[in-house]
Enzyme design. Structure first.
Site, PDB file in Angstrom:
ATOM      1  N   HIS A   8      53.444  39.428  48.693  1.00 27.85           N
ATOM      2  CA  HIS A   8      52.535  39.191  47.825  1.00 27.85           C
ATOM      3  C   HIS A   8      51.544  40.405  47.561  1.00 27.85           C
ATOM      4  CE1 HIS A   8      49.200  37.045  45.708  1.00 27.85           C
ATOM      5  NE2 HIS A   8      48.486  37.265  46.716  1.00 27.85           N
ATOM      6  N   ARG A  59      51.992  33.200  37.791  1.00 33.78           N
ATOM      7  CA  ARG A  59      51.469  34.089  36.854  1.00 33.78           C
ATOM      8  C   ARG A  59      52.767  34.727  36.136  1.00 33.78           C
ATOM      9  NH1 ARG A  59      47.685  37.186  41.435  1.00 33.78           N
ATOM     10  NH2 ARG A  59      45.757  36.184  40.946  1.00 33.78           N
ATOM     11  N   THR A  82      38.998  36.494  42.861  1.00 32.38           N
ATOM     12  CA  THR A  82      39.813  35.662  42.288  1.00 32.38           C
ATOM     13  C   THR A  82      39.495  34.300  42.970  1.00 32.38           C
ATOM     14  OG1 THR A  82      41.527  35.979  43.921  1.00 32.38           O
ATOM     15  CG2 THR A  82      41.608  37.480  41.752  1.00 32.38           C
ATOM     16  N   ARG A 133      45.753  45.126  49.291  1.00 38.56           N
ATOM     17  CA  ARG A 133      45.652  43.910  50.090  1.00 38.56           C
ATOM     18  C   ARG A 133      45.747  44.371  51.572  1.00 38.56           C
ATOM     19  NH1 ARG A 133      48.348  41.680  45.534  1.00 38.56           N
ATOM     20  NH2 ARG A 133      47.056  39.886  44.726  1.00 38.56           N
TER      21      ARG A 133
END
Length: 334
Positions: free
Chosen positions: A195, A171, A250, A108
């Protein structure tokens, strides 16, 4: 001669004098994540008006038409879309999903400068038309881009929120539930920090019905743990990469997570969520970074941060997470 509409309807209040929407939601970016968020918000009846914005006009028009054709089955009075940000005027909540898509195997953090450049255009336009909005950033890397959005917007920090670890924690709880055979709503556990790859599982707080799993298994989450609960957190970290490898992106889980946060904000529920917030001064963090901590959300945005009791090693991991982000963040140009 009166039109069919004029013959059918006697107007009591001129349309120009009617109250503006009270729960207008804007979603910037109509890619897979943006549209998953849009349909999740619509199906939960959270908005009386939904605005969509994107730079790709054909895709934008097509998504709007597709939703409007199904509007009989929804309870949202108005759905609009345009590349011009004037369509977003008066939004209570603006969700930013636009940005370069994360590629298979890409961290990311590698996305960051590309998306910073996109935000330079998006954020000022949002604030121009909705100066009183709450800004919810979803684009990755979300923690750094929430910081960027805060700096570019000039909004107070409690009104600039990153979706952060709300999904990571979901999750985590799902994977706990699979191991324990208990519904995920009854499995309590928090992922905080970044994150992403340096997220922090708070093993000291993991519990079911108030029974701490660490009291039953003191080694839980450590290399000494014979049950290898540590792999649960690894699955949380790896899950997005796995989904991207399988389907290319996603969408559904993050879309549902966005709607979960939107509901708390728009209904002023004051629920606690692990979302990305300005955390300088929290848990020994000294840099100007945004990380996920348990935050009370409501109609004003983030009203409070819960002072979570962390063990020394957990606090050290949060500090390391902050350092990871700061090392990238300090090199940004915007």
């Amino acid at each position: 001669m009166a039109s069919t509409k004029g013959k059918l309807i006697h107007e009591m209040v001129p349309s120009k004098e009617r109250d503006p929407p009270h729960s207008k939601v804007t979603i910037v970016g109509v890619g897979q994540v943006g549209m998953a968020a849009a349909i999740s918000v619509l199906l939960r009846d959270l908005a009386d008006e939904l605005a969509l914005v994107d730079v790709v006009e054909d895709r934008l028009k097509g998504e709007m038409m597709d939703l409007l054709h199904g509007s009989l089955f929804l309870k949202t009075a108005k759905i609009v879309a345009d590349k011009d940000y004037s369509v977003t005027a008066g939004s209570r909540l603006v969700v930013v999903t636009a940005g370069a898509r994360q590629q298979e195997g890409e961290s990311r953090l590698n996305l960051v400068q590309r998306n910073v450049n996109i935000f330079k255009f998006i954020i000022p336009n949002i604030v121009k038309y909705s100066p009183n909005c709450i800004l919810l950033v979803v684009s990755n890397p979300v923690d750094i881009l929430t910081y960027v959005a805060w700096k570019l917007s000039g909004l107070p920090k409690h009104r600039v929120i990153g979706s952060g670890c709300n999904l990571d924690s979901a999750r985590f709880r799902y994977l706990m539930s699979e191991r324990l055979g208990v519904n995920s709503a009854s499995c309590h556990g928090w992922i905080i920090g970044e994150h992403g790859d340096s997220s922090v599982p708070v093993w000291s707080g993991v519990n079911v019905a108030g029974v701490g799993l660490q009291s039953l298994n003191p080694d839980i989450g450590t290399p000494k743990d014979g049950e290898d609960w540590k792999s649960v957190h690894k699955q949380v970290v790896d899950s997005a990469y796995e989904v991207i490898k399988l389907k290319g992106y996603t969408s559904w889980a993050i879309g549902l997570s966005v709607a979960d946060l939107a509901e708390t904000i728009l209904k002023n529920l004051r629920r606690v969520h692990p979302v990305s917030t300005h955390c300088k001064g929290q848990h020994g963090v000294h840099d100007d970074v945004f990380l996920s901590l348990p935050c009370v959300l409501g109609s004003e945005g983030i009203t409070d941060i819960i002072n979570q009791t962390l063990k020394k090693e957990e606090e050290a991991q949060v500090q390391k997470s902050a350092e990871t982000l700061w090392n990238v963040q300090k090199e940004l140009t915007f």
